[in-house]
Enzyme design. Structure first.
Site: not given
Ligand code: FAD
Length: 314
Positions: A182, A237, A308
């Protein structure tokens, strides 16, 4: 802080209709929260973008580049910076010819990721189906190394055109890019933490039968619809999966937090790693819920959950 009148005039002269003062960021984020940006600019071509960031540098006006705003929480007091949105332009997709590895496609940073996935599928090129259903732009996807268990954008990216914060153009080859889970890390980061702007990516995809790509796509989209909350604003998410542990969603569910609500923000009852804007949430509601989740998971399992999503503003 606000923008001084000379700077506001310079921006209007450069961008005309494509600049907004005190623009609510709730209009530019998938969470639908966020206070006003002092100024939001939507340059549509490279020449204007280069002038914009060089002029901003001369005026000591820090900037933040965003794409679709689908991985962002903007705090309620907004952003005391120039926000540059690339999704108004930079949308071209071009066939850049064959290579020994496969077929090269070039896509602008403002191009919708879904549009690029469909373009590749219709051309009979495999490699992008993993990203079906991920909203946002090519630029944002590269910056956050968007992906799923089926693949990451870093798997297919081969070359990157960027603008350094001083307006210098640069081409990065895959070996010069530092991708991890990420994130794409920039090396070196400048002293004021300004980041390069992604302008264009070159991807390498492999020929495949369009009919089989389309049938795979139908399955991937059906899986997403079955497992993820649809219809309520979110940023996907919320937490990264902690290395070597169960996925974040499973930890949050096991901590008994599914459905927990603070203000208008709630832990999705469908997928516990989604925080959703159930009823007119503020960024403060979302961030309070984030902290409650982090504290509860730490207490129960001694695991730290790291967001995230990118949290910006004041
Ligand atoms: C319903 C839903 C499902 C999702 N599913 C997934 C998923 O399965 N996998 C996944 O990885 N993500 C998922 N996401 C999160 C998000 O859509 C992706 O991470 C997406 O790639 C972010 O792109 P964006 O253009 O919206 O980026 P933004 O949210 O606009 O920006 C994200 C970060 O990138 C930076 N950035 C954006 N554009 C540029 C640029 N041109 N140059 C330099 N920096 C830039 C921004 O400053 C910011 O730090 C989901 C989100 C939603 C709402």
């Amino acid at each position: 802080m606000g923008i001084d009148p000379d700077t506001a005039q310079w921006l209007l002269d450069l961008l005309g209709q494509d600049v907004r003062l005190n623009e609510p960021m709730s209009r530019h984020t998938s969470f639908r929260v966020g206070g006003p940006a002092d100024v939001l600019a939507r340059p549509r071509d490279l020449t204007t973008l280069v002038r914009l960031i060089r002029g901003a540098g001369e005026r000591h006006l820090p900037f933040l580049v965003i794409g679709g705003g689908t991985n962002l929480v903007v705090r309620d007091a907004g952003i005391r910076r120039l926000v540059i949105v690339l999704s108004g332009g930079f949308r071209d997709i071009a066939d850049s010819g064959d290579s020994p590895e496969g077929v090269r496609l070039t896509a602008g940073a403002g191009c919708r990721l879904q549009g690029f996935c469909r373009f590749a599928m219709n051309r009979g090129l495999a490699g992008m189906n993993f990203a079906l259903g991920i909203p946002g732009t090519i630029g944002g996807a590269i910056r956050v190394n968007a992906g799923t268990r089926r693949g990451w954008i870093s798997d297919v990216l081969r070359k990157l055109y960027v603008l350094q914060p001083d307006g210098t153009e640069q081409i990065l080859r895959r070996a010069d890019m530092n991708f991890s889970y990420r994130t794409l890390s920039w090396d070196p980061v400048t002293s004021d933490n300004a980041q390069p702007i992604i302008v264009q990516g070159v991807f390498c995809l492999t020929p495949e039968d369009p009919a089989s790509l389309k049938s795979e796509a139908t399955q991937i989209l059906a899986d997403r619809h079955a497992s993820q909350p649809m219809g309520l604003p979110s940023a996907g998410c919320f937490f990264k999966n902690p290395p070597g542990e169960a996925p974040a969603g499973r930890l949050i569910e096991a901590a008994g937090l599914k459905g927990t609500q603070i203000g208008g923000a709630a832990v999705s009852t469908r997928h516990a790693n989604y925080i959703v804007n159930r009823e007119k949430a503020t960024a403060a509601d979302i961030l309070s819920l984030m902290e409650l989740i982090q504290e509860t998971v730490k207490d129960k399992f001694d695991i730290d959950l790291e967001p995230e999503v990118h949290i910006v503003g004041s």
